[in-house]
Design an enzyme around this catalytic site. Structure first.
Site, mmCIF file in Angstrom:
data_model
loop_
_atom_site.group_PDB
_atom_site.id
_atom_site.type_symbol
_atom_site.label_atom_id
_atom_site.label_comp_id
_atom_site.label_asym_id
_atom_site.label_seq_id
_atom_site.Cartn_x
_atom_site.Cartn_y
_atom_site.Cartn_z
ATOM 1 N N MET A 148 0.835 -1.201 0.000
ATOM 2 C CA MET A 148 0.000 0.000 0.000
ATOM 3 C C MET A 148 0.871 1.253 0.000
ATOM 4 O O MET A 148 0.398 2.354 0.305
ATOM 5 C CB MET A 148 -0.953 0.000 1.196
ATOM 6 N N CYS A 183 4.073 3.875 1.075
ATOM 7 C CA CYS A 183 4.761 4.334 2.283
ATOM 8 C C CYS A 183 5.818 3.296 2.661
ATOM 9 O O CYS A 183 5.828 2.747 3.758
ATOM 10 C CB CYS A 183 3.779 4.580 3.423
ATOM 11 N N GLU A 188 11.971 -0.425 5.159
ATOM 12 C CA GLU A 188 12.927 -1.512 4.985
ATOM 13 C C GLU A 188 12.248 -2.878 4.933
ATOM 14 O O GLU A 188 12.739 -3.800 4.275
ATOM 15 C CB GLU A 188 13.960 -1.485 6.110
ATOM 16 N N HIS A 237 9.371 -3.600 3.427
ATOM 17 C CA HIS A 237 8.970 -3.792 2.029
ATOM 18 C C HIS A 237 10.183 -4.085 1.147
ATOM 19 O O HIS A 237 10.130 -4.949 0.258
ATOM 20 C CB HIS A 237 8.269 -2.537 1.493
ATOM 21 N N VAL A 244 10.771 -7.518 9.747
ATOM 22 C CA VAL A 244 11.953 -6.658 9.873
ATOM 23 C C VAL A 244 11.690 -5.684 11.015
ATOM 24 O O VAL A 244 10.612 -5.086 11.105
ATOM 25 C CB VAL A 244 12.230 -5.902 8.565
ATOM 26 N N MET A 286 8.748 -2.965 11.985
ATOM 27 C CA MET A 286 8.598 -1.865 11.041
ATOM 28 C C MET A 286 7.188 -1.864 10.464
ATOM 29 O O MET A 286 6.644 -2.907 10.111
ATOM 30 C CB MET A 286 9.635 -1.975 9.931
ATOM 31 N N SER A 320 4.302 1.019 8.269
ATOM 32 C CA SER A 320 3.990 2.355 7.759
ATOM 33 C C SER A 320 3.251 3.183 8.802
ATOM 34 O O SER A 320 3.369 4.414 8.831
ATOM 35 C CB SER A 320 3.150 2.240 6.484
ATOM 36 N N ARG A 321 2.504 2.529 9.684
ATOM 37 C CA ARG A 321 1.740 3.258 10.700
ATOM 38 C C ARG A 321 2.611 3.730 11.861
ATOM 39 O O ARG A 321 2.124 4.471 12.728
ATOM 40 C CB ARG A 321 0.578 2.398 11.199
#
EC number: 6.3.2.1
Length: 289
Positions: free
Chosen positions: A28, A30, A33, A35, A176, A184, A186-187
């Site tokens: 999605m 944003c 590391e 991703h 990760v 880790m 995005s939020r």
């Protein structure tokens, strides 16, 4: 890196790849590391790698953060290009859900989708399963890569691929983490300094359960209590769940097979999830011939 903005462009790109091994990383955006770790794994295993960026509205509830979800397209593009991604599929909502067809087919997995996160986010996993089915049908990858941080999502999608005999390998990649153990996400951008300090309690609670399990504590209720106690001691009061489940089926753990501890909790402005498999049994990838 090729920019693919609609179904026709993606299908044309896929046709040009012929019988090459295609790795697919749905996101999605944003990107962080976590991703990029998925992309690197796909890069090692596959001849071509395509990433999708699509903030899927059907997996957000009416009072959730769809409009606020961080969108960082230019930065994401630069990261993907630097990592050697071959193609980026970044469709509009209308390209995925045509407005002239409001009654689209939906995919649902009742047993898995209604528990844990599905119980507090009704319809979430139906939205995930539907959009991933559509993306897999468009990309037709050899392998699709998902992070194990969202363990329930991985289990839902692995089950869907098995049940529908989809010709794709589903590969789960370990979570990760930041140096202090925070998974880790995005939020994590939603966390202010006090909430960020609190958030590390999730991984600390999981580690506490892990060590207790290794030392012989094999009672699901007691293990969950240890984790919840760690969260509450850190000042985290709004806990959606702490659950100990069978790592393969997500059914309540009865003492056999590998257990996984799963957490969902609200820390500051963010709803965070994390998990840890306590036993030695690995989570297999799924291949349909």
């Amino acid at each position: 890196m090729e920019s693919l903005q609609d179904r026709a462009a993606l299908l044309a790109w896929r046709k040009r790849q012929g019988h090459q091994n295609i790795g697919f990383v749905p996101t999605m955006g944003c990107l962080h590391e976590g991703h990029l770790t998925l992309l690197r794994e796909a890069r090692q295993r596959c001849e071509q790698v395509v990433v999708s960026i699509f903030v899927n509205p059907t997996q957000f509830g009416p009072n959730e953060d769809f409009d606020l979800y961080p969108r960082t397209f230019e930065a994401d593009w630069a990261l993907l290009e630097a990592e050697g991604c071959d193609a980026l599929f970044h469709p509009t909502v209308a390209a995925i859900y045509p407005p002239e067809n409001p009654n689209l087919t939906h995919v649902t997995l009742p047993a898995l989708a209604g528990m844990l996160c599905g119980a507090v986010r009704p319809g979430h996993f139906d939205g995930v399963a539907t959009v991933v089915t559509l993306l897999l049908n468009l990309v037709r990858p050899t392998s699709a890569f998902f992070g194990l941080k969202d363990y329930q999502q991985f289990t839902v999608l692995r089950s869907m691929v098995q049940d529908l005999a989809m010709p794709v390998e589903v590969i789960g990649i370990p979570t990760v983490r930041e140096p202090d153990g925070l998974a880790m996400s995005s939020r994590n951008r939603y966390l202010d300094a006090p909430a960020r300090a609190q958030a590390v309690a999730l991984s600390q609670g999981l580690n506490r359960a892990y060590h207790a399990y290794q030392e012989g504590l094999h009672d699901a209720t007691a293990l969950a209590h240890l984790v919840e106690q760690t969260l509450r001691q850190a000042g985290i009061a709004r806990i959606d769940y702490v659950a100990v489940r069978d790592a393969l089926t997500l059914q309540p753990w009865q003492g056999k097979g590998a257990p996984v501890v799963l957490i969902a909790a609200h820390v500051g402005a963010a709803r965070l999830i994390d998990n840890l498999v306590l036993g030695a049994q690995p989570i297999p990838s799924v291949t349909q011939e």
